[in-house]
Design a protein around this motif. Structure first.
Motif, PDB file in Angstrom:
ATOM      1  N   TYR A 460      -6.408   3.460   3.974  1.00  0.00           N
ATOM      2  CA  TYR A 460      -6.429   2.443   3.098  1.00  0.00           C
ATOM      3  C   TYR A 460      -5.247   2.362   2.235  1.00  0.00           C
ATOM      4  N   ARG A 461      -4.422   3.656   1.916  1.00  0.00           N
ATOM      5  CA  ARG A 461      -3.134   3.213   1.115  1.00  0.00           C
ATOM      6  C   ARG A 461      -2.024   2.698   2.173  1.00  0.00           C
ATOM      7  N   ASN A 462      -2.256   2.930   3.602  1.00  0.00           N
ATOM      8  CA  ASN A 462      -1.157   2.748   4.449  1.00  0.00           C
ATOM      9  C   ASN A 462      -1.383   1.028   4.726  1.00  0.00           C
ATOM     10  N   LEU A 463      -2.665   0.620   4.723  1.00  0.00           N
ATOM     11  CA  LEU A 463      -3.047  -0.671   4.713  1.00  0.00           C
ATOM     12  C   LEU A 463      -2.411  -1.615   3.527  1.00  0.00           C
ATOM     13  N   CYS A 464      -2.418  -0.915   2.178  1.00  0.00           N
ATOM     14  CA  CYS A 464      -2.250  -1.755   1.073  1.00  0.00           C
ATOM     15  C   CYS A 464      -0.409  -1.444   0.904  1.00  0.00           C
ATOM     16  N   GLN A 465       0.138  -0.690   1.449  1.00  0.00           N
ATOM     17  CA  GLN A 465       1.635  -0.576   1.107  1.00  0.00           C
ATOM     18  C   GLN A 465       2.452  -1.699   1.715  1.00  0.00           C
ATOM     19  N   ILE A 466       3.630  -2.147   0.764  1.00  0.00           N
ATOM     20  CA  ILE A 466       4.649  -2.974   1.303  1.00  0.00           C
ATOM     21  C   ILE A 466       5.109  -2.568   2.661  1.00  0.00           C
ATOM     22  N   ASP A 467       5.417  -3.174   3.576  1.00  0.00           N
ATOM     23  CA  ASP A 467       5.701  -2.700   4.869  1.00  0.00           C
ATOM     24  C   ASP A 467       6.909  -3.518   5.240  1.00  0.00           C
ATOM     25  N   GLY A 468       8.136  -2.862   4.979  1.00  0.00           N
ATOM     26  CA  GLY A 468       9.260  -3.934   4.996  1.00  0.00           C
ATOM     27  C   GLY A 468       9.190  -5.162   4.276  1.00  0.00           C
ATOM     28  N   ARG A 469       8.909  -6.308   4.684  1.00  0.00           N
ATOM     29  CA  ARG A 469       8.844  -7.551   4.036  1.00  0.00           C
ATOM     30  C   ARG A 469       7.475  -8.006   4.110  1.00  0.00           C
ATOM     31  N   ILE A 470       6.545  -7.330   4.369  1.00  0.00           N
ATOM     32  CA  ILE A 470       5.027  -7.911   4.481  1.00  0.00           C
ATOM     33  C   ILE A 470       4.209  -6.986   3.666  1.00  0.00           C
ATOM     34  N   VAL A 471       3.309  -7.640   3.000  1.00  0.00           N
ATOM     35  CA  VAL A 471       2.093  -6.857   2.202  1.00  0.00           C
ATOM     36  C   VAL A 471       0.803  -7.849   2.575  1.00  0.00           C
ATOM     37  N   LEU A 472      -0.039  -7.053   2.720  1.00  0.00           N
ATOM     38  CA  LEU A 472      -1.417  -7.544   3.166  1.00  0.00           C
ATOM     39  C   LEU A 472      -2.383  -7.730   1.945  1.00  0.00           C
ATOM     40  N   ALA A 473      -3.083  -8.699   1.937  1.00  0.00           N
ATOM     41  CA  ALA A 473      -4.255  -8.983   0.478  1.00  0.00           C
ATOM     42  C   ALA A 473      -5.482  -9.579   1.250  1.00  0.00           C
ATOM     43  N   GLY A 474      -6.420  -9.373   0.487  1.00  0.00           N
ATOM     44  CA  GLY A 474      -7.876  -9.814   0.969  1.00  0.00           C
ATOM     45  C   GLY A 474      -8.912  -9.092   0.790  1.00  0.00           C
ATOM     46  N   GLU A 475     -10.274  -9.333   1.010  1.00  0.00           N
ATOM     47  CA  GLU A 475     -11.354  -8.483   0.075  1.00  0.00           C
ATOM     48  C   GLU A 475     -11.176  -7.072   1.391  1.00  0.00           C
ATOM     49  N   HIS A 476     -10.554  -7.089   2.443  1.00  0.00           N
ATOM     50  CA  HIS A 476     -10.388  -5.751   3.164  1.00  0.00           C
ATOM     51  C   HIS A 476      -9.604  -4.905   2.557  1.00  0.00           C
ATOM     52  N   ALA A 477      -8.480  -5.356   1.828  1.00  0.00           N
ATOM     53  CA  ALA A 477      -7.511  -4.598   1.040  1.00  0.00           C
ATOM     54  C   ALA A 477      -7.993  -4.297  -0.322  1.00  0.00           C
ATOM     55  N   SER A 478      -9.480  -4.037  -0.642  1.00  0.00           N
ATOM     56  CA  SER A 478      -9.968  -3.882  -1.881  1.00  0.00           C
ATOM     57  C   SER A 478     -11.067  -2.872  -1.640  1.00  0.00           C
TER      58      SER A 478
END
Length: 509
Positions: A460-478
């Motif tokens: 989960y934390r790996n999914l939500c971290q800022i990766d380079g210049r990209i960050v993910l969001a959505g119900e899946h990241a909650s």
């Protein structure tokens, strides 16, 4: 159960503390947002307000994603090519995705208030709706009020006997035992001897054979409680908890006119930023920015590219996992660790609102062990003459996979056949229907992201971290998956962290 649900993110309170205020955006900094669902539009709205140059790419011809409403005249083509034409009368609709908003989903409610979305109560619990077990009570549906009163009464009687016989003396003092006996008599509608029997007190809970009336009309007739043993064996009591779970406690809301009223309100704020009918095919980043390749969804023209300094990606993981994407191995593993659940919703239009006219069911949900699982009655337009639409099936688990494998017409046909076992009026009153199987919805390939305790701990934390210049969001990241609140909160968290990161990077440079 609640602790388990909380750990999986199904019973968590919204951690929303009010409108965010991002300040100090670097001059000329740009952000590309992928997806114009609620998460994407939240990001676009707040980032532009903060001073960023924002562009949004959206797969569909309109905004909203899973915040979606089907009305008469709408057309929907699912994966596999089957196209449905919604034939509902004007003013009637089905919400294939989200259909209710808990009172503690503060962020969604706040945006509704700010954007002028009118809300009305959503009726979750209606004691005059029914519980149905196909192999219990001769297959006859039982009123929810009767099941609740009788289960409560029978349990209260058993406990009353145990306390009276000092069977709980190790846990309850004599003085507390007397108070507990009094509480059980009141809670369970027991008589003076602690028995749950046919009585005026029981009928006040479970209903009457003949209701109290006026003048010289017949006197009220008390009703007979259900047999205790058959009630336990029926399993109907399993549904009693639904309205008591935190997510479904009063008050729940729905937008007046359909759930996509929220999507439309967001779109009015950011519509000029959205490029519609844009299917993302690849996402690449380097130390200077992000490049996203996309094509026109209708297949017209050559591939195109959009570039920005940063990217907020709100695409469902079920879609993102299929795309070329150069992020870290940890994020790639996280994206691929979350499967998407299957679910099917079936909207049925009837020639008249027989559930109101014949059975006095105004809103609420009936439950059954048949594959359709639920029937939800509209929480609006009570008593309105003419046709009406109800949710004729809300299907999960193995039944959802079976229904998804059917043609849309077969799903509707099955929903009518099963529903007729609960409401015989179905057969004569059915008019038309529409059915959405979420694994066949091309922009999600599933209903919502299914985390487990193990995958959350690992990914989960790996999914939500800022990766380079990209960050993910959505119900899946909650921690509130499958809810719009999870999407909005995830977006607010992601863009707040991204903004802090951008400002810090600018200062360091």
């Amino acid at each position: 159960m609640y602790q388990a649900m909380t750990s999986l993110g199904f019973a968590a309170e919204s951690d929303y503390h009010g409108e965010i205020h991002l300040q100090g955006a670097p001059k000329g900094a740009s952000v590309l947002v992928l997806g114009a669902g609620l998460a994407g539009m939240t990001a676009a709205y707040e980032l532009r307000k903060a001073g960023y140059k924002v562009q949004v790419l959206e797969y569909n011809a309109k905004a909203g994603g899973r915040c979606w409403t089907l009305r008469g005249g709408d057309r929907f083509t699912e994966m596999g090519g089957a196209t449905q034409h919604c034939e509902f009368d004007s003013g009637l609709y089905l919400n294939p995705g989200p259909w209710r908003i808990p009172y503690h989903h503060y962020a969604v409610l706040d945006y509704c208030k700010r954007f002028g979305v009118h809300l009305e109560p959503f009726v979750q619990v209606n004691h005059n709706a029914v519980f149905h077990a196909s192999k219990a009570f001769g297959g006859k549906p039982q009123k929810i009020r009767a099941v609740q009163a009788d289960f409560q009464g029978h349990i209260a009687e058993l406990l009353h006997k145990a306390v009276g016989q000092n069977a709980l003396s190790a846990s309850v003092t004599r003085e507390d035992g007397d108070k507990l006996l009094e509480a059980l008599r009141d809670w369970g509608a027991l008589d003076g001897q602690g028995r749950y029997l046919k009585s005026p007190a029981a009928s006040l809970r479970r209903g009457y054979v003949s209701d109290p009336a006026g003048g010289l009309m017949p006197l009220a007739q008390d009703s007979d409680p259900l047999d205790a043993a058959e009630l336990v064996r029926s399993g109907l009591w399993r549904h009693l908890i639904d309205g008591q779970e935190y997510d479904y406690q009063t008050t729940l809301f729905q937008p007046v006119g359909g759930m996509d009223m929220i999507a439309q309100a967001f779109a009015r704020q950011v519509n000029d930023l959205i490029r519609y009918n844009s299917k993302v095919t690849a996402i690449q980043q380097d130390d200077k920015g992000v490049t996203v390749t996309y094509v026109d969804r209708e297949g017209a023209g050559a591939p195109m590219q959009a570039k920005a300094d940063w990217c907020v990606c709100t695409l469902p993981l079920s879609i993102l996992g299929q795309l070329p994407l150069n992020v870290s191995q940890d994020m790639q593993a996280a994206i691929r660790s979350v499967p998407y659940d299957a679910s099917v919703k079936i909207g049925l239009q009837f020639k008249r609102r027989f559930w109101e006219e014949d059975e006095r069911i105004f809103g609420g949900i009936s439950y059954t062990d048949l594959p359709i699982e639920k029937i939800s009655y509209p929480s609006t337009d009570y008593g309105k003459p003419g046709k009406g639409v109800l949710l004729g099936g809300y299907v999960w688990g193995p039944n959802a996979y079976e229904f998804t494998a059917m043609s849309p017409q077969e799903r509707v046909k099955k929903a009518v056949e099963y529903g007729a076992q609960i409401h015989p009026q179905y057969t004569a009153e059915f008019d038309n229907g529409i059915a959405v199987g979420w694994h066949r919805v091309p922009w999600t390939n599933g209903c919502y992201g299914m985390w487990t305790e193990e995958t959350r701990a690992q990914h989960y934390r790996n999914l939500c971290q800022i990766d380079g210049r990209i960050v993910l969001a959505g119900e899946h990241a909650s921690y509130i998956p499958a809810w719009q609140e999870g999407a909005v909160l995830s977006s607010l968290d992601a863009i707040t962290r991204l903004h802090t990161h951008i400002v810090a990077s600018q200062r360091a440079a």
